[in-house]
Design a protein around this motif. Structure first.
Motif, PDB file in Angstrom:
ATOM      1  N   GLU A 177      -7.118   2.038  -2.541  1.00  0.00           N
ATOM      2  CA  GLU A 177      -8.246   2.001  -1.614  1.00  0.00           C
ATOM      3  C   GLU A 177      -8.643   0.549  -1.294  1.00  0.00           C
ATOM      4  O   GLU A 177      -8.859   0.180  -0.137  1.00  0.00           O
ATOM      5  N   ASP A 178      -8.695  -0.308  -2.318  1.00  0.00           N
ATOM      6  CA  ASP A 178      -9.045  -1.709  -2.086  1.00  0.00           C
ATOM      7  C   ASP A 178      -7.973  -2.442  -1.283  1.00  0.00           C
ATOM      8  O   ASP A 178      -8.268  -3.310  -0.473  1.00  0.00           O
ATOM      9  N   THR A 179      -6.721  -2.058  -1.514  1.00  0.00           N
ATOM     10  CA  THR A 179      -5.635  -2.658  -0.734  1.00  0.00           C
ATOM     11  C   THR A 179      -5.751  -2.247   0.738  1.00  0.00           C
ATOM     12  O   THR A 179      -5.529  -3.055   1.644  1.00  0.00           O
ATOM     13  N   ARG A 180      -6.145  -0.986   0.950  1.00  0.00           N
ATOM     14  CA  ARG A 180      -6.336  -0.510   2.326  1.00  0.00           C
ATOM     15  C   ARG A 180      -7.451  -1.315   2.999  1.00  0.00           C
ATOM     16  O   ARG A 180      -7.333  -1.739   4.149  1.00  0.00           O
ATOM     17  N   LEU A 181      -8.551  -1.552   2.267  1.00  0.00           N
ATOM     18  CA  LEU A 181      -9.665  -2.334   2.820  1.00  0.00           C
ATOM     19  C   LEU A 181      -9.222  -3.767   3.142  1.00  0.00           C
ATOM     20  O   LEU A 181      -9.614  -4.335   4.160  1.00  0.00           O
ATOM     21  N   LEU A 186       0.825  -1.200   0.000  1.00  0.00           N
ATOM     22  CA  LEU A 186       0.000   0.000   0.000  1.00  0.00           C
ATOM     23  C   LEU A 186       0.866   1.259   0.000  1.00  0.00           C
ATOM     24  O   LEU A 186       0.600   2.210  -0.742  1.00  0.00           O
ATOM     25  N   ALA A 187       1.906   1.236   0.820  1.00  0.00           N
ATOM     26  CA  ALA A 187       2.804   2.396   0.880  1.00  0.00           C
ATOM     27  C   ALA A 187       3.410   2.658  -0.500  1.00  0.00           C
ATOM     28  O   ALA A 187       3.460   3.798  -0.968  1.00  0.00           O
ATOM     29  N   ASN A 188       3.828   1.573  -1.164  1.00  0.00           N
ATOM     30  CA  ASN A 188       4.399   1.729  -2.506  1.00  0.00           C
ATOM     31  C   ASN A 188       3.362   2.235  -3.500  1.00  0.00           C
ATOM     32  O   ASN A 188       3.657   3.076  -4.338  1.00  0.00           O
ATOM     33  N   LEU A 189       2.139   1.710  -3.398  1.00  0.00           N
ATOM     34  CA  LEU A 189       1.075   2.144  -4.305  1.00  0.00           C
ATOM     35  C   LEU A 189       0.811   3.632  -4.136  1.00  0.00           C
ATOM     36  O   LEU A 189       0.649   4.369  -5.100  1.00  0.00           O
ATOM     37  N   GLU A 190       0.763   4.055  -2.864  1.00  0.00           N
ATOM     38  CA  GLU A 190       0.471   5.461  -2.612  1.00  0.00           C
ATOM     39  C   GLU A 190       1.612   6.345  -3.089  1.00  0.00           C
ATOM     40  O   GLU A 190       1.382   7.429  -3.618  1.00  0.00           O
ATOM     41  N   ALA A 191       2.832   5.845  -2.919  1.00  0.00           N
ATOM     42  CA  ALA A 191       3.984   6.609  -3.415  1.00  0.00           C
ATOM     43  C   ALA A 191       3.882   6.750  -4.936  1.00  0.00           C
ATOM     44  O   ALA A 191       4.126   7.822  -5.492  1.00  0.00           O
ATOM     45  N   ALA A 192       3.466   5.649  -5.592  1.00  0.00           N
ATOM     46  CA  ALA A 192       3.380   5.661  -7.057  1.00  0.00           C
ATOM     47  C   ALA A 192       2.345   6.659  -7.551  1.00  0.00           C
ATOM     48  O   ALA A 192       2.514   7.262  -8.610  1.00  0.00           O
ATOM     49  N   ILE A 193       1.257   6.841  -6.754  1.00  0.00           N
ATOM     50  CA  ILE A 193       0.213   7.781  -7.166  1.00  0.00           C
ATOM     51  C   ILE A 193       0.797   9.197  -7.265  1.00  0.00           C
ATOM     52  O   ILE A 193       0.405   9.990  -8.121  1.00  0.00           O
ATOM     53  N   ASP A 194       1.781   9.480  -6.410  1.00  0.00           N
ATOM     54  CA  ASP A 194       2.374  10.814  -6.400  1.00  0.00           C
ATOM     55  C   ASP A 194       3.319  11.052  -7.583  1.00  0.00           C
ATOM     56  O   ASP A 194       3.669  12.176  -7.883  1.00  0.00           O
ATOM     57  N   PHE A 195       3.767   9.971  -8.218  1.00  0.00           N
ATOM     58  CA  PHE A 195       4.600  10.138  -9.418  1.00  0.00           C
ATOM     59  C   PHE A 195       3.703  10.427 -10.622  1.00  0.00           C
ATOM     60  O   PHE A 195       2.570   9.998 -10.672  1.00  0.00           O
ATOM     61  N   SER A 196       4.232  11.092 -11.615  1.00  0.00           N
ATOM     62  CA  SER A 196       3.494  11.178 -12.872  1.00  0.00           C
ATOM     63  C   SER A 196       3.731   9.866 -13.624  1.00  0.00           C
ATOM     64  O   SER A 196       4.634   9.107 -13.292  1.00  0.00           O
ATOM     65  N   ASP A 197       2.890   9.615 -14.646  1.00  0.00           N
ATOM     66  CA  ASP A 197       2.920   8.334 -15.348  1.00  0.00           C
ATOM     67  C   ASP A 197       4.311   7.892 -15.786  1.00  0.00           C
ATOM     68  O   ASP A 197       4.718   6.762 -15.573  1.00  0.00           O
ATOM     69  N   GLU A 198       5.063   8.843 -16.421  1.00  0.00           N
ATOM     70  CA  GLU A 198       6.372   8.471 -16.978  1.00  0.00           C
ATOM     71  C   GLU A 198       7.330   8.040 -15.874  1.00  0.00           C
ATOM     72  O   GLU A 198       8.235   7.259 -16.099  1.00  0.00           O
ATOM     73  N   GLU A 199       7.096   8.613 -14.656  1.00  0.00           N
ATOM     74  CA  GLU A 199       8.093   8.385 -13.616  1.00  0.00           C
ATOM     75  C   GLU A 199       7.930   7.060 -12.871  1.00  0.00           C
ATOM     76  O   GLU A 199       8.827   6.640 -12.169  1.00  0.00           O
ATOM     77  N   ILE A 200       6.766   6.432 -12.990  1.00  0.00           N
ATOM     78  CA  ILE A 200       6.550   5.185 -12.242  1.00  0.00           C
ATOM     79  C   ILE A 200       7.492   4.111 -12.754  1.00  0.00           C
ATOM     80  O   ILE A 200       7.441   3.743 -13.922  1.00  0.00           O
ATOM     81  N   PRO A 201       8.389   3.633 -11.904  1.00  0.00           N
ATOM     82  CA  PRO A 201       9.277   2.562 -12.369  1.00  0.00           C
ATOM     83  C   PRO A 201       8.422   1.325 -12.661  1.00  0.00           C
ATOM     84  O   PRO A 201       7.692   0.878 -11.786  1.00  0.00           O
ATOM     85  N   PRO A 202       8.485   0.783 -13.879  1.00  0.00           N
ATOM     86  CA  PRO A 202       7.589  -0.315 -14.255  1.00  0.00           C
ATOM     87  C   PRO A 202       7.783  -1.551 -13.377  1.00  0.00           C
ATOM     88  O   PRO A 202       6.819  -2.239 -13.062  1.00  0.00           O
ATOM     89  N   ASP A 203       9.007  -1.837 -12.933  1.00  0.00           N
ATOM     90  CA  ASP A 203       9.191  -3.051 -12.124  1.00  0.00           C
ATOM     91  C   ASP A 203       8.596  -2.883 -10.722  1.00  0.00           C
ATOM     92  O   ASP A 203       8.214  -3.844 -10.075  1.00  0.00           O
ATOM     93  N   LEU A 204       8.480  -1.606 -10.274  1.00  0.00           N
ATOM     94  CA  LEU A 204       7.841  -1.378  -8.977  1.00  0.00           C
ATOM     95  C   LEU A 204       6.359  -1.740  -9.069  1.00  0.00           C
ATOM     96  O   LEU A 204       5.824  -2.470  -8.226  1.00  0.00           O
TER      97      LEU A 204
END
Ligand SMILES: Nc1nc2c(ncn2[C@@H]2O[C@H](COP(=O)(O)OP(=O)(O)O)[C@@H](O)[C@H]2O)c(=O)[nH]1
Ligand SMILES: [Mg+2]
Length: 437
Positions: free
Chosen positions: A404-408, A166-184
Motif C-alpha cells: 500500500e505504501d509503495t502504491r502511494l 509493487l507488482a512483485n510485492l503483490e504477487a508475493a502476497i498471493d504466495f504462502s510464507d514458505e513459497e516466497i523466494p527469499p531473494d525476490l
C-alpha cells in the motif's frame, strides 16, 4: 465534442506580424470558408486572401499554415494565420472566426490540449510556460531541458521501478510464507532503498532549479549612508532607488531584477540599519532584517568614515559578502574585516570584482550540473511524499502494508508528470499561461 478554439498568439498591436492560432476538429472547414480555397498541404506556407464568411469582404492577405492531427502542437488539427499586425486586421479576422462559431481560447488552452492528447506531460507543459517567461540564458537552458523531458524521463523511470516492485510485492502476497523466494523479497527491499536514496539526493539540491526559475535573492544591507542605494543603482544601471546624503532616506525595500552572467537576480535595497525612535524608519529596518533573513546572499556595506557597530555586524553570516564603500574617499578609519571587497560607485572601481564575486556564489549555489533539477515547489512536495511513503514501506510490518505504501509512493511520482490524479492540478498549472500558448 471538442470545441475549435482560436487566440492571438502574439502580443501588443500594432506589430509587423500578428499570428492567430486555431486548434480543433473544425480547423479545416474554417480555413476553407475563410479562404474560399482548398486547405494548403500540411506544414507549407500558402499566401491566401482571408474573406469575411458573410460579406465576402477581404480582411487581409495572410500566410496560412496548416498542421494535420496528430502531428501538431496540440495533437489536433492546427492552423496559424500570419496576418499583417494592424488592429483593424486582427479585429476583422477574429470577428470572422467568431462568426464561424469558434471560441476564444482560455490561457494555456493550447498546451492543455497538448497534454490531454499526450503530446507532453505536466513537467514539459510547465517548461513551456517557463521558457516563455525566461529572462536569462540559464533560465532558458533549464526550461528547454525540462521541455525536452529531462525531468519526466527521470520521474517516469523511478515510477517504472516502483510499479514493477509493487507488482512483485503483490504477487508475493498471493504466495504462502514458505513459497516466497527469499531473494525476490530482498530484491524489492533493495529497489525501494535505492529509490529512497536517489530521491533524497535529488531533493538535497539546495533548491538549485527553483532558484534559477524564481530568481536568486540578494539583499544590500548596511548602516544609513553606507552607499546601498547608490550600489543598487549602479548594478541596475538606472535610478531605481533614491540616493541622498540624508541618513534614513530608503525606508521600504526597492527591488531591481538583474541578469548577472545568465543568472536571474532580484537585488533588494533596504533601509539602513541603526537604532532609531522614528516609527516609519523602524518599520523599514524591520523589513530590512526580514529580507536579510530570506535572502540567498547578503551584501553588507561599510562606509569608510566609521567602524561598523554591532547593529550592522549582527546580520553578517556565511552567506554575506562584506564590502567597503566610497573607496575614492581614501583609506578607511578602521581596519576592514578580512576578505572585504572595496569599491566606489562614484568611480566604478571594484564593481567588476563584485560582479565576479557574486557570479562565483551563483555558480556554487545554482550552477548548472549534469543532473536535471526540479523547478517547482509542486515537484518538491510530491517527491517528499514519495520518499516518506518509501520510508514507511521499508519498515512496514506486513506485506500488504508495504504494498500500500509503495502504491502511494508511485502515485506521488505520477502526480508530478500527470500520470494519475491530475484533474485538480490542471487548473493551477495552466492558469500561469498566456492566452495563445
Ligand atoms: N564619495 C562617494 N560618495 C558616495 C559613494 N556612494 C555613495 N556616495 C554618497 O553617499 C551618500 C549616501 O548614499 P546612498 O546610496 O543614499 O546611501 P544609503 O543610505 O546606504 O542608501 C550620498 O550622498 C551618495 O552620493 C561613493 O562611492 N563615493
Ligand atoms: Mg538608501
Amino acid at each position: 465534442m471538442t470545441s475549435t478554439i482560436y487566440a492571438l498568439a502574439t502580443s501588443a498591436l500594432p506589430a509587423a506580424v500578428a499570428i492567430i492560432r486555431l486548434s480543433g476538429p473544425g480547423v479545416r472547414q474554417v480555413l476553407e470558408r475563410l479562404t474560399q480555397k482548398p486547405v494548403p498541404p500540411p506544414r507549407s506556407a500558402a499566401l491566401r486572401g482571408l474573406l469575411h464568411p458573410d460579406t465576402g469582404e477581404e480582411l487581409d492577405k495572410a500566410l496560412v499554415l496548416f498542421f494535420a492531427a496528430p502531428a501538431s502542437y496540440t495533437g489536433e488539427d492546427v492552423a496559424e494565420l500570419h496576418l499583417h499586425g494592424g488592429r483593424a486586421v486582427v479585429a476583422g479576422v477574429t470577428a470572422a472566426l467568431s462568426a464561424l462559431g469558434l471560441s476564444v481560447a482560455d490561457p494555456g488552452a493550447f498546451t492543455r490540449r497538448a497534454f490531454e492528447n499526450n503530446k507532453m506531460d505536466l513537467t514539459e507543459a510547465e517548461a513551456v510556460a517557463d521558457l516563455v517567461a525566461a529572462e536569462t540564458a540559464l533560465q532558458r537552458r533549464q526550461s528547454l531541458r525540462q521541455m525536452d523531458g529531462a525531468l519526466s524521463k527521470l520521474y517516469e523511470s523511478w515510477r517504472d521501478r516502483l510499479v514493477r516492485a509493487l507488482a512483485n510485492l503483490e504477487a508475493a502476497i498471493d504466495f504462502s510464507d514458505e513459497e516466497i523466494p527469499p531473494d525476490l523479497a530482498a530484491g524489492q527491499h533493495r529497489t525501494l532503498t535505492d529509490l529512497q536514496n536517489e530521491i533524497t539526493a535529488h531533493l538535497a539540491d539546495s533548491r538549485r532549479g527553483e532558484r534559477l526559475r524564481d530568481g536568486f535573492s540578494i539583499a544590500i544591507l548596511g548602516a544609513p549612508n553606507a552607499g546601498k542605494s547608490s550600489l543598487l543603482n549602479v548594478l541596475a544601471g538606472r535610478e531605481a532607488a533614491i540616493v541622498s546624503a540624508r541618513a534614513g532616506t530608503t525606508r521600504d525595500i526597492v527591488e531591481a531584477h538583474l541578469d548577472i552572467n545568465g543568472y536571474p537576480v532580484i537585488l533588494a535595497d533596504t533601509a539602513g540599519l541603526r537604532e532609531t525612535t522614528d516609527d516609519i524608519e523602524e518599520e523599514g529596518i524591520r523589513r530590512a532584517r526580514a529580507r536579510a533573513g530570506t535572502a540567498d546572499l547578503k551584501l553588507l556595506l561599510l562606509a569608510p568614515d566609521a567602524a561598523p557597530d554591532a547593529t550592522v555586524l549582527s546580520v553578517q553570516d556565511a552567506e554575506t559578502i562584506c564590502i567597503l564603500t566610497k573607496a575614492d574617499l581614501g583609506p578607511p578609519a578602521f581596519p576592514p574585516p578580512p576578505g572585504c571587497l572595496i569599491l566606489s560607485t562614484q568611480t566604478g572601481a571594484g564593481i567588476d570584482a563584485l560582479i565576479q564575486a557574486i557570479t562565483a556564489r551563483l555558480d556554487a549555489s545554482i550552477g548548472t550540473s549534469a543532473a536535471p533539477a526540479l523547478t517547482r515547489a509542486r515537484h518538491r512536495e510530491a517527491l517528499t511524499t514519495c520518499r516518506d511513503s518509501l520510508t514507511r514501506a521499508l519498515s512496514a510490518p506486513l506485506p500488504e502494508l508495504q504494498a500500500e505504501d509503495t502504491r502511494l509512493a508511485a502515485r506521488a511520482l505520477g502526480r508530478i508528470t500527470g500520470r494519475v490524479d491530475v484533474e485538480d492540478l490542471l487548473d493551477i498549472i495552466f492558469r500561469d499561461f498566456c492566452i495563445g500558448k
